[in-house]
Design a protein around this motif. Structure first.
Motif, short mmCIF file in Angstrom:
data_model
loop_
_atom_site.label_atom_id
_atom_site.label_comp_id
_atom_site.label_asym_id
_atom_site.label_seq_id
_atom_site.Cartn_x
_atom_site.Cartn_y
_atom_site.Cartn_z
N ASP A 40 0.87 -1.29 0.17
CA ASP A 40 0.29 -0.26 0.19
C ASP A 40 0.77 1.19 -0.22
O ASP A 40 2.00 1.56 0.68
CB ASP A 40 -0.49 0.05 1.23
N HIS A 50 -8.35 0.41 -5.77
CA HIS A 50 -8.77 1.44 -5.12
C HIS A 50 -8.76 2.95 -5.69
O HIS A 50 -8.55 3.45 -5.00
CB HIS A 50 -8.07 1.34 -3.76
N GLN A 60 -9.76 5.87 -2.18
CA GLN A 60 -10.03 5.31 -1.69
C GLN A 60 -11.36 4.02 -1.87
O GLN A 60 -12.25 4.23 -0.88
CB GLN A 60 -9.90 5.98 -0.72
N ALA A 67 -11.41 1.03 2.31
CA ALA A 67 -10.05 1.84 2.16
C ALA A 67 -10.18 2.43 3.36
O ALA A 67 -11.39 2.71 3.29
CB ALA A 67 -9.56 2.03 1.24
N HIS A 77 -5.20 5.48 -1.12
CA HIS A 77 -3.96 4.89 -1.38
C HIS A 77 -3.75 4.01 -2.75
O HIS A 77 -4.45 4.05 -3.05
CB HIS A 77 -3.66 4.11 -0.08
N CYS A 95 -3.18 0.32 -3.46
CA CYS A 95 -2.42 -1.10 -3.35
C CYS A 95 -1.62 -1.56 -4.14
O CYS A 95 -2.58 -1.72 -5.58
CB CYS A 95 -3.73 -2.25 -2.20
#
Length: 421
Positions: A288, A332, A357, A361, A365, A367
């Motif tokens: 992440d 995300h 997000q 989440a 960020h 992933c």
């Protein structure tokens, strides 16, 4: 009449003519004019021509820059160019230049004579310009201003970050981006340690004596965790890029971090991580990266998009199949980049989406997940194989380039001493 007789008559006639005019000097041959400083100064000088190819004699020149919400129409109309003429200019520009792409801060120049404004120069970039002249007929020309390149060197020791080390020496932060791009596949810039060192040979670029920024990095050295990594720029005529001291590409088959900058790792790859939303332990097969919403996400390698949709807890997800070995996933996202959909081929470094997000989440960020033969691997620690290196036929020329820049890098003082100057 024979040829001999013709020649005799000609010579006799010439003799009589000379004899008749001998006394009064009627026969004169033109003399060559001697060029002196006095008569040379009488030659009118060429009219002055500026860098855009326009004469400046007897014309008024006005320099300004595009303001917010301004367009070509507003600029010219404010300077008394008729709407009809502006329309003609806009029609003539179609296919030559996109006049609707004028941005605040871009410079321009107007030329005015006793009849009014008759020419406009628009700086599209610091080196590219468009000249529009409607004095007699409308002409539109695109040109470039010559760039002067000066080779500079820098070295330093990292105490907190590469950006801080360069800022201390008042070096443009663009050099941080350039070095990060060169070493993106081999150095974890988030994991830089105090005492890591760097050197660089790079270009400073000037236009008409005005600094316009850093150009190409010609060679660099990074000492990271005690390991020295040198990189050299080389163009073999087929492709240009950075290579190590053995001619291997500094690029890897896959990018270690799919961003232009290395953001902070907020959660690492783990086989058993406590999930902050689900409140239980489960594998976390990705890394992440915390980054502001809207930060561009890059394709880690060439490949074909196999998925681009919203899917449950993954939120907006893109998956790319790179080859028979590697695939990557990006979770995300706030949104996908234009044109990104299943079946589209992408290039390494191409923007495929933006940080968000969506899904499960707790904050914005990315992933980022890497799979090798469909098994998840840690992208941060995995040793990616390099891309194709230089061909043997170019190695002699490349070694000559290496020697030149090795001399420059080796001549730099110790980084710690340079950083204090």
């Amino acid at each position: 009449m024979t040829k001999k007789l013709i020649a005799l008559v000609f010579l006799l006639s010439l003799f009589i003519l000379i004899a008749m005019n001998w006394g009064n000097n009627e026969i004169r041959f033109p003399e060559k004019e001697t060029i002196t400083i006095q008569n040379l100064s009488e030659i009118p000088p060429s009219p002055g021509v500026d860098i855009y190819g326009l004469t400046t004699d007897n014309f008024e020149v006005l320099d300004d820059e595009i303001q917010r919400n301004e367009s070509l129409y507003i600029v010219l109309n404010r300077n008394d160019v008729s709407p009809e003429k502006i329309f003609e200019i806009q029609q003539a520009a179609k296919g030559e230049v996109k006049l609707n792409r004028m941005m605040p801060g871009q410079k321009y120049r107007l030329y005015r004579d006793e009849e009014g404004v008759f020419a406009f120069v628009w700086h599209r970039t610091s080196t590219e310009f468009t000249t529009i002249n409607w004095k007699d007929e409308i002409t539109i020309e695109n040109g470039e201003i010559p760039v002067e390149t000066v080779i500079r060197t820098v070295s330093g020791t990292i105490h907190s970050s590469l950006a801080s080390a360069l800022m201390e020496q008042e070096i443009s932060q663009k050099l941080v981006v350039e070095l990060a791009n060169i070493y993106a596949w081999t150095v974890d810039f988030y994991g830089l340690q105090m005492g890591d060192q760097f050197k660089a040979v790079y270009e400073d670029r000037y236009v008409n004596g005005e600094y316009i920024g850093i150009g190409k990095v010609r060679a660099a050295e990074f000492v990271h965790r005690g390991k020295e990594l040198r990189a050299y720029f080389f163009d073999d005529g087929e492709q240009a890029g950075y290579y190590d001291n053995e001619g291997n590409s500094m690029r890897r088959v896959m990018m270690r971090v799919p961003f232009e900058y290395n953001p902070r790792i907020s959660s690492s790859f783990s086989r058993n991580r406590y999930h902050p939303i689900l409140k239980r332990n489960r594998p976390h097969y990705g890394t992440d990266y915390a980054a502001p919403t809207g930060t561009p996400i890059l394709a880690a390698g060439d490949g074909i998009v196999t998925e681009a949709q919203r899917r449950g807890g993954n939120g907006n997800i893109v998956q790319i199949k790179h080859n028979s070995v590697y695939r990557t996933a990006y979770l995300h996202m706030s949104r996908f980049a234009s044109g990104i959909r299943a079946g589209v081929r992408v290039k390494q470094g191409q923007v495929i989406g933006y940080v968000g997000q969506t899904g499960l989440a707790t904050g914005p960020h990315l992933c980022y997940r890497l799979y090798k033969h469909d098994s998840p691997v840690n992208s941060v620690t995995y040793d990616f194989p390099p891309s194709e290196g230089l061909k043997d036929i170019y190695m002699d020329a490349y070694k000559t380039t290496m020697v030149r820049f090795d001399d420059m890098l080796n001549s730099l003082d110790a980084p710690e001493e340079l950083a204090m100057n």
